[in-house]
Design an enzyme around this catalytic site. Structure first.
Site, PDB file in Angstrom:
ATOM      1  CG  ASP A  46      25.546   1.696 -55.319  1.00 21.60           C
ATOM      2  OD1 ASP A  46      25.914   1.977 -54.199  1.00 21.60           O
ATOM      3  OD2 ASP A  46      24.703   0.461 -55.217  1.00 21.60           O
ATOM      4  CG  ASP A  49      29.168   4.931 -53.550  1.00 21.84           C
ATOM      5  OD1 ASP A  49      29.430   3.654 -54.243  1.00 21.84           O
ATOM      6  OD2 ASP A  49      27.878   5.032 -53.066  1.00 21.84           O
ATOM      7  N   GLY A  50      31.997   3.424 -54.211  1.00 22.70           N
ATOM      8  CA  GLY A  50      32.923   2.458 -53.434  1.00 22.70           C
ATOM      9  C   GLY A  50      34.309   2.662 -54.326  1.00 22.70           C
ATOM     10  NE  ARG A  54      37.082  -0.745 -54.391  1.00 15.19           N
ATOM     11  CZ  ARG A  54      35.950  -0.904 -54.369  1.00 15.19           C
ATOM     12  NH1 ARG A  54      35.212  -1.193 -53.213  1.00 15.19           N
ATOM     13  NH2 ARG A  54      35.170  -0.674 -55.569  1.00 15.19           N
ATOM     14  CB  THR A  60      33.841   6.761 -43.566  1.00 17.52           C
ATOM     15  OG1 THR A  60      32.827   7.011 -44.382  1.00 17.52           O
ATOM     16  CG2 THR A  60      35.110   7.262 -43.956  1.00 17.52           C
ATOM     17  CG  ASP A  67      26.309   2.466 -51.052  1.00 17.28           C
ATOM     18  OD1 ASP A  67      25.974   2.966 -52.037  1.00 17.28           O
ATOM     19  OD2 ASP A  67      26.586   0.937 -51.020  1.00 17.28           O
ATOM     20  CG  ASP A  71      21.989   0.760 -52.295  1.00 18.19           C
ATOM     21  OD1 ASP A  71      22.052   1.622 -53.321  1.00 18.19           O
ATOM     22  OD2 ASP A  71      22.885   0.235 -51.889  1.00 18.19           O
TER      23      ASP A  71
END
Length: 214
Positions: A46, A49-50, A54, A60, A67, A71
């Site tokens: 997790d 992915d962010g 970036r 998106t 995401d 969670d």
């Protein structure tokens, strides 16, 4: 040629998280080692992915929703397992799931109706405490990680006390005691979030009814 959003790198990481989560769910009742490894790996990814979104300019709405749902579903399934392990505390697990899902959904939906690009933005969280919670990555990480670690420790405690610490207190039991306030505070923040979202949604209703009347 149109871009294939589903094959963006952060979304591929998201699919991997889902596979790991599903494996964890399957082994949760019987194999705490496999279940824990897969659950923690899913949570660990997790954090990437962010960053990938970036780094590759591949952020998106689909990825953000994927995401968030991963969670929420992960925590919900873990709590369902804990409810079977600790039936005496089933009500509290149910309450935790209800608060988390209901308040988060209300806040997200209201933010979209208000035209916000994100439910985590400062504009979507006028309350100082909620604004600090969502805009400070450090606080957000510590709260979410502490909450997940509390439930994970409670899960592991069902199978073993863990390594012995001071006075014979096991690691998992110690973490449960230490992180319980974090889990409780996160539920309080969710309730605050839901309350402010309800006020904003009611304001939207009043505004729309006034337009219709005119």
């Amino acid at each position: 040629m149109a871009e294939n959003i589903f094959l963006f790198i952060p979304n591929l990481i998201g699919y991997g998280r889902i596979v790991l989560a599903l494996i964890s769910f399957y082994f949760m009742p019987t194999d705490h080692v496999t279940a824990s490894i897969c659950y923690l790996l899913s949570g660990f990814l997790d954090a990437f992915d962010g960053q990938a979104a970036r780094a590759f300019n591949q952020g998106t709405r689909f990825g953000a929703m994927l995401d968030m749902l991963t969670d929420r579903c992960g925590t919900m399934c873990l709590l369902a397992c804990l409810g079977s392990f600790y039936p005496r505390y089933l009500f509290w697990f149910q309450l935790s799931v209800t608060i988390d899902i209901a308040c988060h959904w209300l806040h997200l939906h209201t933010s979209l109706l208000e035209g916000r690009t994100s439910h985590k933005s400062s504009a979507a969280n006028p309350n100082f405490i909620l604004r600090l919670y969502y805009t400070s990555r450090t606080i957000l990480f510590l709260m979410c990680a502490g909450n997940e670690l509390f439930y994970a420790s409670l899960y592991l405690l069902y199978f073993t006390e863990g390594p012995s610490l001071l006075f014979g207190l096991g690691l998992w039991r110690a973490l449960c005691y230490l992180l319980l306030p974090v889990a409780a505070l996160k539920s309080v923040l969710a309730l605050m979030q839901g309350y402010h979202a309800a006020l904003n949604l009611a304001a939207i209703d009043v505004h729309e009814r006034a337009k219709t009347a005119n």
